[in-house]
Write an enzyme that holds these catalytic residues in place. Structure first.
Site, PDB file in Angstrom:
ATOM      1  N   MET A   1       0.950  -0.997  -0.024  1.00 44.24           N
ATOM      2  CA  MET A   1      -0.294  -0.002  -0.068  1.00 44.24           C
ATOM      3  C   MET A   1       0.927   1.221   0.008  1.00 44.24           C
ATOM      4  SD  MET A   1      -2.462   1.334   2.863  1.00 44.24           S
ATOM      5  CE  MET A   1      -1.152   2.266   3.519  1.00 44.24           C
ATOM      6  N   THR A 288     -10.127  -2.677   0.088  1.00 45.04           N
ATOM      7  CA  THR A 288      -8.886  -2.695  -0.866  1.00 45.04           C
ATOM      8  C   THR A 288      -7.633  -2.314  -0.466  1.00 45.04           C
ATOM      9  OG1 THR A 288      -9.454  -0.336  -1.159  1.00 45.04           O
ATOM     10  CG2 THR A 288     -10.741  -2.123  -2.502  1.00 45.04           C
ATOM     11  N   ASP A 289      -6.642  -2.610  -1.334  1.00 45.22           N
ATOM     12  CA  ASP A 289      -5.263  -1.659  -1.047  1.00 45.22           C
ATOM     13  C   ASP A 289      -5.501  -0.468  -1.410  1.00 45.22           C
ATOM     14  OD1 ASP A 289      -2.715  -1.069  -0.320  1.00 45.22           O
ATOM     15  OD2 ASP A 289      -1.956  -3.087  -1.186  1.00 45.22           O
ATOM     16  N   TRP A 290      -4.523   0.593  -1.037  1.00 44.38           N
ATOM     17  CA  TRP A 290      -4.721   1.983  -1.534  1.00 44.38           C
ATOM     18  C   TRP A 290      -4.656   2.227  -2.920  1.00 44.38           C
ATOM     19  CZ3 TRP A 290      -5.873   0.544   3.147  1.00 44.38           C
ATOM     20  CH2 TRP A 290      -5.973   1.510   4.084  1.00 44.38           C
TER      21      TRP A 290
END
Length: 870
Positions: A1, A288-290
């Site tokens: 991230m 989510t990931d970023w």
């Protein structure tokens, strides 16, 4: 991230499935058409609801009382981040203040509190894995959790068990615990239990197949790579540690940036709905990931519960795939209300389960600035100013744990002539910048994005600022005055060497996350390969030409090649200190000078040549037109499994680690605990009921701007709409192929958190006595490997780590009996036809091997012949 805005890695606009029908295209038609031959991600809808697991029942009941009374705006608020730089943390949700639920603070990293102050910089996962010490894994998790809570972090973004380490050059391998699913699983589960014992929500990441940094994300011109993984490999390797994390009760799971079988992880219905929430019975929430959120309706239907940091395709534009778009999707009927209710229930239930409704602190730091005062919403064009950092000291006595982890990770690979341990009276010459401090100053490189001075962690979002960093130079100087330092990577021409001198040479190898490039390495070690950085090989060879005794200390993110110097006559000893965190120097001298015997073991294999690996695990460093298809053709044969299968002798095998003393294994015994009287586990009981909400489309007024009374912050992501009354339900939304609202049956392999509870019943118990037969105190590690019989009819690795344990410190002559328990799942293979775990009937033909590395297994046990020692 990453919290950095990189225009080159923005999600592909045409990939996005927005809330409005005319803006969307079905995921299956978009993504599966690009699947590699033989690899596809079939649809699985709808999302199974959470709340049926008994251990989560109380939390879900509390959540029900809240969620059933929430407005649409409050529900959407908790599922969507407020936007890039729109709060004190790397990410935060909206709030529901009527119910006492604040903006939830999400913060990196797996090794400590990133971008904070008065925190501990712990050794990362790879060092923790090298300890093979479950108690230390847990203690480190507790300490990280205590610091996160002390800073007001609700959700700490760790531990990491993906990447697994399939690619030895992979940039983020060091954030996980090693290149073996069992080592990752135990390290991850112990960390989760420790962290969550403090009330912090742990986040297990990254689900799944995230094995390299380059081309991981989608952009306006291309797509992130697709990890193409067959079903058996997925279950037996990459999913294994996630299953154990779910079983340990992890509160949240983060999806990977990449696709799996050409379906983006954050909207992969097979992965999230079927495997994670159905088969593994995950009760928490998925985020989510970023900037890894690529679609609106598509991701909601596929099982995503939280979007981070909330922004859409382009951050800081004030738009989102969710937020107001999710409100629209509910009002127009494209996302069922029961899906939103489940999303919010999962988040609120996790909040309750971890006790965050009781005296949990608010954030008292800012990830955006180190000043006491600053912008409260730095991403806004105009932001109010206020106190953002209170400089709360959360370190406690965690330096003790950090030092213990770093010390027990240190792995002695070679010690000819018992050169080590050193004595303070020895005449020492120390070489290498890796022994010294960062010439630019402590924390001078953002997110540790440089290789300057002692390498204590890799770079990227998985880092933390150092409160201090004890260098080897400083620690050695505190022990002896009989030393001269040459903090340079070029061997000085004027060095005089006497016969009694000992050269201690420090070298390293670095890697990190893709948003930072260090010395032409874009996260993955593309330029450096598997060699030491800064011409470390040349430094060792130069010292070996001059000195008759050379000790090499290696700080590294993963495997490095040692062939240029490992067999030189002068190179007597090699210590791999991995990545030691803030206590780098003191942990090293603890071992170097013999206060403690080394007890670390290699969490990956060290090869003789990079060509010894299968070609398929190399970094893909050129981007062809279209989506990269990274097909895992090596299957189950990763790291030591491959070396054994290919009959290649590595330089140092997985699990290898020497000591200053010696150990003997004796009195092994094997017993049956739960008989394997069927090849497949007994069916689990049907899952219980889940909360029943009013699933009617709510009144549009619940998300009308006119009902709000606060000052809007530009670019802040809100759930509100200007004219929600104009939105009507539509039946024209082009749902993905296979979409259905009819619940599908419980997975055969499911039935409890982590899977069918019968899988985790102890099938066998093996005991072995470990005796210190040397002259110094020390700790030993017993590693248990399973060899499955050919009668299963599948190509299976010859040896697979399934359990380990570490003794207490044993005095010379002292013994300790270790008990190594093996579950049904540990001796099973994944049946891709029946979708279940198959074990040898009655355990026939299974061999159990115990020793101190995968290449040193003197204890052999079978049910028929008992145990023997070679």
């Amino acid at each position: 991230m990453t919290r950095w805005m990189h225009w080159a890695i923005l999600p592909l606009l045409t990939q996005a499935l927005a809330a409005s029908p005319e803006q969307s295209a079905p995921e299956s038609k978009q993504l599966n058409a690009r699947a590699a031959d033989g690899y596809a991600s079939p649809p699985f809808y709808p999302t199974p609801h959470g709340g049926w697991a008994s251990e989560w029942a109380e939390a879900y009941e509390k959540a029900y009382q809240v969620v059933s009374n929430m407005t649409l705006a409050e529900k959407v608020n908790l599922t969507t981040g407020t936007g890039f730089f729109m709060g004190p943390c790397v990410g935060q949700t909206g709030s529901a203040p009527r119910f006492g639920i604040p903006n939830l603070c999400l913060q990196d990293s797996p090794l400590g509190i990133r971008n904070s102050d008065h925190n501990t910089a712990f050794p990362p996962g790879i060092s923790t894995g090298a300890t093979f010490n479950k108690e230390l894994m847990y203690a480190r998790g507790v300490a990280i959790g205590q610091e996160a809570r002390g800073k007001g972090v609700n959700v700490q973004l760790g531990p990491s068990v993906g990447p697994l380490g399939r690619k030895p050059r992979g940039g983020r391998n060091w954030e996980g615990f090693g290149a073996d699913p069992t080592l990752q699983a135990i390290g991850g589960a112990q960390t989760i239990k420790g962290m969550q014992s403090t009330g912090v929500i742990a986040t297990l990441k990254h689900l799944i197949g995230y094995e390299q940094e380059m081309y991981r994300m989608s952009s306006v011109i291309t797509q992130g790579y697709s990890s193409n993984i067959d079903d058996r490999t997925l279950h037996e390797l990459y999913l294994w540690p996630f299953a154990e994390g779910v079983r340990a009760g992890v509160g949240s799971i983060m999806t990977a940036y990449n696709s799996v079988n050409s379906s983006a992880c954050s909207q992969n219905s097979k992965l999230l709905n079927d495997i994670l929430k159905n088969e593994l019975g995950f009760q928490g929430f998925v985020m989510t990931d970023w900037l890894g959120h690529y679609g609106g309706v598509s991701s909601a239907l596929a099982g995503l519960d939280m979007a981070m940091p909330g922004d859409g395709a382009v951050p800081l534009f004030g738009d989102s795939y969710w937020a107001s778009e999710l409100s629209t999707s509910i009002l127009n009927g494209s996302v069922p209300v029961n899906r939103l209710n489940d999303m919010v229930s999962r988040i609120v239930a996790t909040w309750y389960k971890l006790g965050q409704n009781k005296d949990y602190p608010l954030p008292n730091f800012s990830t955006n600035t180190q000043s006491a005062e600053g912008e409260i919403y730095p991403g806004a064009l105009l932001s109010p100013i206020g106190v953002v950092n209170q400089f709360v000291n959360v370190q406690g006595d965690h330096n003790i744990t950090a030092r213990a982890v770093a010390r027990e990770a240190i792995t002695l690979l070679k010690n000819d002539g018992h050169v080590l341990p050193l004595h303070p009276s020895d005449s020492l010459k120390v070489f290498g910048t890796d022994a010294g401090a960062n010439s630019g100053g402590l924390n001078s490189c953002t997110d540790q994005g440089c290789d300057n001075g002692v390498l204590a962690m890799g770079w990227g979002s998985g880092t933390a600022r150092f409160p201090y960093l004890i260098t080897p130079q400083e620690a050695i100087a505190n022990i002896t005055e009989n030393v001269k330092f040459y903090i340079t990577d070029s061997f000085p021409s004027d060095v005089a060497a006497n016969a009694s001198d000992i050269a201690v040479v420090f070298i390293n190898a670095d890697s990190g996350e893709n948003y930072i490039t260090v010395e032409n390495n874009p996260g993955d070690r593309t330029a450096a390969g598997l060699y030491a950085w800064h011409k470390g090989d040349d430094l060792v060879k130069a010292a070996a030409e001059k000195f008759s005794t050379v000790v090499v200390v290696v700080h590294t993110v993963g495997p490095i090649l040692m062939e240029n110097w490992i067999e030189l006559d002068s190179v007597k000893a090699v210590l791999v200190a991995h990545l030691p965190g803030q206590e780098a120097g003191d942990s090293l001298t603890d071992v170097l000078f013999g206060d403690y015997s080394p007890s670390g073991h290699m969490p990956y294999t060290i090869p003789r040549n990079e060509s010894d690996y299968p070609a398929s695990v190399g970094i893909i460093d050129n981007h062809p037109f279209g989506q990269i298809q990274d097909t895992f053709t090596e299957g189950l044969y990763v790291d030591y499994r491959h070396f054994l299968n290919a009959n290649i002798t590595p330089r140092y095998p997985f699990g290898h680690g020497l000591s200053y003393t010696t150990f003997n294994l004796s009195k092994p015994s094997l017993s049956i605990v739960t008989p394997l009287d069927s090849a497949y586990p007994p069916a689990a009981s049907p899952v219980g009921s889940t909360p029943k909400y009013n699933d009617s489309i709510p009144n549009p007024s619940e998300v009308a701007w006119s009902s709000t009374t606060f000052t809007r912050i530009w670019r802040y992501l809100y759930p509100y709409l200007d004219n929600p009354q104009s939105i009507t339900a539509s039946d024209k939304y082009p749902y993905p192929d296979g979409y259905s609202t009819t619940p599908l049956p419980q997975a055969r392999a499911g039935g409890g958190p982590g899977g069918n509870p019968a899988l985790f019943a102890t099938a066998f118990s093996l005991q072995v006595q470990v005796t210190n037969t040397g002259k110094r105190p020390g700790k030993a590690v017993a590693q248990l490997y399973v060899e499955l019989p050919s009668s299963l009819g599948l190509d299976t690795p010859s040896l697979q780590l399934r359990q380990f344990d570490k003794t207490k410190e044993l005095a010379p002559g002292q013994s300790q009996t270790l008990t190594l328990e093996v579950t049904r799942k540990d001796v099973s293979v994944w049946d891709v036809v029946l979708q279940d775990w198959k074990a040898p009937l009655n355990g026939d033909g299974i061999k159990f091997w115990v020793g101190q590395s995968v290449a040193d297994l003197p204890v052999e046990c079978t049910l028929d012949d008992g145990c023997s020692i070679s």
